[in-house]
Design an enzyme around this catalytic site. Sequence first.
Site, short mmCIF file in Angstrom:
data_model
loop_
_atom_site.label_atom_id
_atom_site.label_comp_id
_atom_site.label_asym_id
_atom_site.label_seq_id
_atom_site.Cartn_x
_atom_site.Cartn_y
_atom_site.Cartn_z
N VAL A 82 -46.14 -45.41 57.17
CA VAL A 82 -46.20 -44.28 58.10
C VAL A 82 -45.73 -43.03 57.36
CG1 VAL A 82 -45.30 -43.29 60.23
CG2 VAL A 82 -45.84 -45.74 60.12
N LYS A 83 -46.57 -41.99 57.42
CA LYS A 83 -46.25 -40.77 56.69
C LYS A 83 -45.70 -39.73 57.67
CE LYS A 83 -48.66 -38.29 52.97
NZ LYS A 83 -50.01 -37.92 52.51
N VAL A 84 -44.55 -39.18 57.32
CA VAL A 84 -43.92 -38.19 58.20
C VAL A 84 -43.55 -36.96 57.37
CG1 VAL A 84 -42.96 -39.99 59.71
CG2 VAL A 84 -41.55 -39.08 57.86
#
Length: 217
Positions: A82-84
């Site tokens: 998951v890219k944040v």
Amino acid sequence: MKFFVDTAEIDAIAELNDLGMVDGVTTNPSLILKSGRDILEVTKEICDLVDGPVSAEVVATEAEDMIAEGRKLAQIAPNIAVKVPLTWAGLKTCKTLSEEGQMVNVTLCFSVNQAILAAKAGATFISPFIGRLDDINLDGMDLIADIRQVYDNYGFETEILAASIRSVNHVADSARIGADVITAPPAVIKKLADHPLTDKGLEAFLSDWAKTGQKIL
Ligand code: G3P
């Protein structure tokens, strides 16, 4: 050094994957737009194709919504990272999801201090953007070197994922510094094989070979 491909174009990923050059994939909202595909569908296809981590980026800006989006993206496949973005909400999301055992890639990193925060929040990957620093006349490669030194000083295990790579020199310099991963567009990865002396040498060998009149097959 691991190679991630920075694209959501399935054909380009498949071509490099067949050559064993793909250790993972990174996407972002701009790359999803460029692909013209539905994020959930195309990300699933990429995850089916590639064994390594596939970064899919949340687009909410509040932590609660980011966490919900992250959990939904994580359901696509076990190899989702998951890219944040590197905001306090992104860091909170990183901490929550990483504590749940989820790979998290903290993106849009432009300083060592930001990279320290990401590591403390449990990030699997930190993505410093080289090209975009170069764009404003700073040295993106200095940031990679600084993060490498600081992470090594304290034994942070977060992997340095050199991003916003625009040239083959960015790849070589990242490798020299000791970035754990580079993510680059397919065109940059393909250019890594190019050298004028290779072309010139091959031309001479083939010319001489023709003169022998021989065949191998
Ligand atoms: O990995 C991040 C990358 O997609 C950003 O690249 O060239 O848009 O700065 P660029």
